[in-house]
Design a protein around this motif. Structure first.
Motif, PDB file in Angstrom:
ATOM      1  N   SER A 160       0.834  -1.203   0.000  1.00 51.98           N
ATOM      2  CA  SER A 160       0.000   0.000   0.000  1.00 51.98           C
ATOM      3  C   SER A 160       0.867   1.251   0.000  1.00 51.98           C
ATOM      4  O   SER A 160       1.825   1.373   0.767  1.00 51.98           O
ATOM      5  N   ALA A 161       0.499   2.214  -0.858  1.00 55.31           N
ATOM      6  CA  ALA A 161       1.241   3.474  -0.921  1.00 55.31           C
ATOM      7  C   ALA A 161       1.161   4.241   0.385  1.00 55.31           C
ATOM      8  O   ALA A 161       2.052   5.050   0.692  1.00 55.31           O
ATOM      9  N   LYS A 162       0.127   3.990   1.194  1.00 59.83           N
ATOM     10  CA  LYS A 162      -0.026   4.687   2.469  1.00 59.83           C
ATOM     11  C   LYS A 162       1.062   4.284   3.472  1.00 59.83           C
ATOM     12  O   LYS A 162       1.271   4.986   4.467  1.00 59.83           O
ATOM     13  N   ARG A 163       1.709   3.145   3.207  1.00 58.53           N
ATOM     14  CA  ARG A 163       2.744   2.678   4.126  1.00 58.53           C
ATOM     15  C   ARG A 163       4.129   3.206   3.759  1.00 58.53           C
ATOM     16  O   ARG A 163       5.115   2.912   4.443  1.00 58.53           O
ATOM     17  N   ILE A 164       4.211   4.000   2.690  1.00 54.92           N
ATOM     18  CA  ILE A 164       5.516   4.441   2.190  1.00 54.92           C
ATOM     19  C   ILE A 164       5.511   5.950   2.005  1.00 54.92           C
ATOM     20  O   ILE A 164       4.713   6.492   1.234  1.00 54.92           O
ATOM     21  N   SER A 165       6.360   6.632   2.721  1.00 49.13           N
ATOM     22  CA  SER A 165       6.606   8.052   2.484  1.00 49.13           C
ATOM     23  C   SER A 165       8.011   8.196   1.922  1.00 49.13           C
ATOM     24  O   SER A 165       8.766   7.222   1.861  1.00 49.13           O
ATOM     25  N   GLY A 166       8.376   9.393   1.524  1.00 47.39           N
ATOM     26  CA  GLY A 166       9.704   9.542   0.942  1.00 47.39           C
ATOM     27  C   GLY A 166      10.127  10.985   0.799  1.00 47.39           C
ATOM     28  O   GLY A 166       9.301  11.906   0.794  1.00 47.39           O
ATOM     29  N   LYS A 167      11.449  11.166   0.674  1.00 47.94           N
ATOM     30  CA  LYS A 167      11.997  12.495   0.491  1.00 47.94           C
ATOM     31  C   LYS A 167      13.356  12.387  -0.172  1.00 47.94           C
ATOM     32  O   LYS A 167      14.107  11.435   0.082  1.00 47.94           O
ATOM     33  N   GLY A 168      13.665  13.354  -1.024  1.00 41.99           N
ATOM     34  CA  GLY A 168      14.979  13.420  -1.654  1.00 41.99           C
ATOM     35  C   GLY A 168      15.803  14.535  -1.058  1.00 41.99           C
ATOM     36  O   GLY A 168      15.327  15.663  -0.923  1.00 41.99           O
ATOM     37  N   TYR A 169      17.031  14.235  -0.686  1.00 46.31           N
ATOM     38  CA  TYR A 169      17.893  15.216  -0.031  1.00 46.31           C
ATOM     39  C   TYR A 169      19.019  15.714  -0.930  1.00 46.31           C
ATOM     40  O   TYR A 169      19.809  16.555  -0.507  1.00 46.31           O
TER      41      TYR A 169
END
Length: 522
Positions: free
Chosen positions: A485-494
């Motif tokens: 599920s996409a709700k279980r995955i967050s993300g960010k690029g640094y």
């Protein structure tokens, strides 16, 4: 967690005939980081050294040096090193020596209870207990002051004498060599300069005394060195500690690089050199071919150092079979973990499966070839590696596995999730590791993760940030396609804002190009 490519090296180690140029016993220790100050435990089984600017140091990549240790393996090689966390703080840490056996260790510098930097200087002492090394006890040495970032020295086995390198009161140039005498009842004399025969207007480093306290070994970029920092030795002529013979270069060891940190054990010299090491120190060994002293290295024993047990009952198979053995541990606290070890072919055909008893395992491999090693344990993230066996001329090979616990805050580097240059398109070799992440998420349906993308600092910063975001999104889309599920995955690029290695060094820069995930809910 995941896959890396390992190749068994065919080694010929006949200790009586080794030269300084032929040694490869430290291939698991020497790295892109700086390794210095090798000190062997009195039982000959554990080698301590200082490693600088490693991400696992107490102070991270800005930490100038933590104490690490490695254990002697049955095949005469040294094991993967482990950070001796109880002996480290955010300052420079190093081993001064052992006193009265392997259970009392003397250390450079002082320690504070909260692990912060401490303003006082001196030495410290730690004792080995059933739970590992005790918290170091600070020892004051009058007028002990070092304004240099370099440290070095040694203490005699009876703790009667200590020689150190300091940039201090009355130094002739940079660092000078000094002696401190133990006055008894925990009292030391102030450092005494060893005089002009030893000390020059240049730098003198890392002194070491022979067992009889008569021969001084040290490094210097004075004394007509060959262009770098060379190792010298000198004889003490009386009890004053200022009368010495003219220093003689140790020609068997000296190169155009920098040689430092010599320690002598019977006929065996441990030291470091920057020759062929990308400008950083690597550990070296030299065994005097003319000495009849026995080597301190016992290559036939099974090593059982504190906190690590290596395959106590290693099976003996026939000469054509390779024994794979090692430990399974908790990456966070190094405790032993019982795990399932599976051996498969690269097309996923099962060959063998065993359990690591009390965290140690040993299994046999009947033929050379490429294999998948899978390690699984309840409460831990599964780990998978590719093992490439190119020769059966070595019949025992160690692989240790440090497993990440499934808990909030655990961060895993997806080191084999690779992309085409300047793109967010996966290389074919990335899919086994991506599939393992998806499998982990399915087996732990309550876990939520945060993906983090990083680049090196080359190029335009805003483009690097966007590229890292695109790569994070590519990983997320792949996991969603695998049923997560996409709700279980967050993300960010640094982008390149959070390096873990030196961007100026091409060998280190690649470590900054990475995708990681951190468990944010369990």
């Amino acid at each position: 967690m995941f896959k890396s490519s390992l190749t068994v090296l065919v080694l010929s180690l006949v200790f009586g005939s080794l030269s300084a140029q032929s040694i490869d016993t430290f291939h698991k220790i020497n790295s892109i980081y700086d390794e210095q100050n090798p000190v062997l435990s009195p039982d000959g089984r554990t080698l301590y050294f200082t490693r600088s600017r490693h991400p696992e140091n107490v102070g991270g990549v800005i930490d100038l040096g933590d104490i690490w240790y490695s254990n002697l393996m049955p095949n005469g090689m040294w094991s993967e090193p482990i950070n001796a966390k109880k002996l480290n703080n955010k300052g420079w840490n190093g081993v001064l020596g052992f006193v009265g056996g392997s259970d009392v260790i003397y250390l450079f510098n002082h320690y504070s209870d909260d692990n912060s930097l401490i303003k006082t200087q001196g030495i410290a002492r730690s004792t080995k207990t059933t739970s590992g090394w005790s918290f170091p006890e600070n020892i004051n040495v009058p007028y002990y002051k070092n304004t240099s970032e370099y440290h070095g020295g040694a203490i005699t086995e009876d703790a009667a004498v200590m020689v150190v390198s300091l940039e201090s009161y009355g130094s002739a140039g940079g660092e000078d060599l000094y002696v401190c005498i133990n006055k008894g009842n925990g009292q030391w004399s102030e450092p005494k300069n060893l005089g002009q025969t030893i000390n020059t207007k240049f730098q003198e480093f890392s002194p070491f005394l022979s067992d009889d306290n008569k021969t001084l070994y040290f490094s210097s970029n004075g004394h007509n060195s060959t262009g770098g920092t060379d190792i010298y030795y000198s004889e003490r002529l009386d009890d004053s500690w200022i009368n010495w013979s003219a220093p003689t270069p140790f020609t068997e060891l000296n190169t155009e690089g920098k040689e430092l940190g010599l320690h002598l054990y019977n006929n065996t010299y441990f030291y470091t050199s920057t020759l062929n090491s990308d400008g950083f120190g690597d550990l070296r060994i030299y065994i005097d071919p003319e000495s009849d002293e026995p080597t301190p290295l016992d290559t036939t024993v099974v090593v059982e150092p504190t906190g690590v047990t290596i395959a106590e009952n290693l099976p003996v198979f026939d000469d054509k079979v390779i024994t794979l053995y090692g430990n399974t541990t908790n990456k966070k606290d190094r405790s032993m973990v019982e795990a399932k070890i599976s051996l498969k072919t690269t097309d996923d055909t099962m060959i063998n499966s065993i359990k690591s008893e009390k965290g140690s395992y040993a299994l046999k491999i009947d033929a050379i070839g490429d294999y998948l090693i899978r390690v699984e344990a309840p409460g831990y993230i599964s780990h998978q590696e590719v093992l490439e066996l190119k020769s059966n001329e070595i019949n025992a090979f160690e692989m240790n596995f440090a497993l990440d616990p499934i808990e909030v805050g655990t961060t895993v580097n997806l080191k084999d999730v690779l992309f085409q240059q300047s793109k967010a398109e996966f290389l074919e070799s990335s899919y086994p590791e991506l599939n393992l992440v998806a499998e982990f998420m399915k087996e732990n349906p309550k876990v939520k993760i945060r993906l983090e993308g990083h680049t090196d600092n080359r190029g335009i910063a805003k483009y690097n940030v966007q590229l890292s975001k695109d790569r994070v999104e590519a990983v997320k889309k792949y996991l969603v396609r695998k049923g997560i599920s996409a709700k279980r995955i967050s993300g960010k690029g640094y982008g390149g804002s959070r390096p873990i290695a030196d961007n100026e060094d091409p060998a280190k820069r690649i470590l900054n190009r990475r995708v990681e995930f951190t468990i944010v809910k369990n």
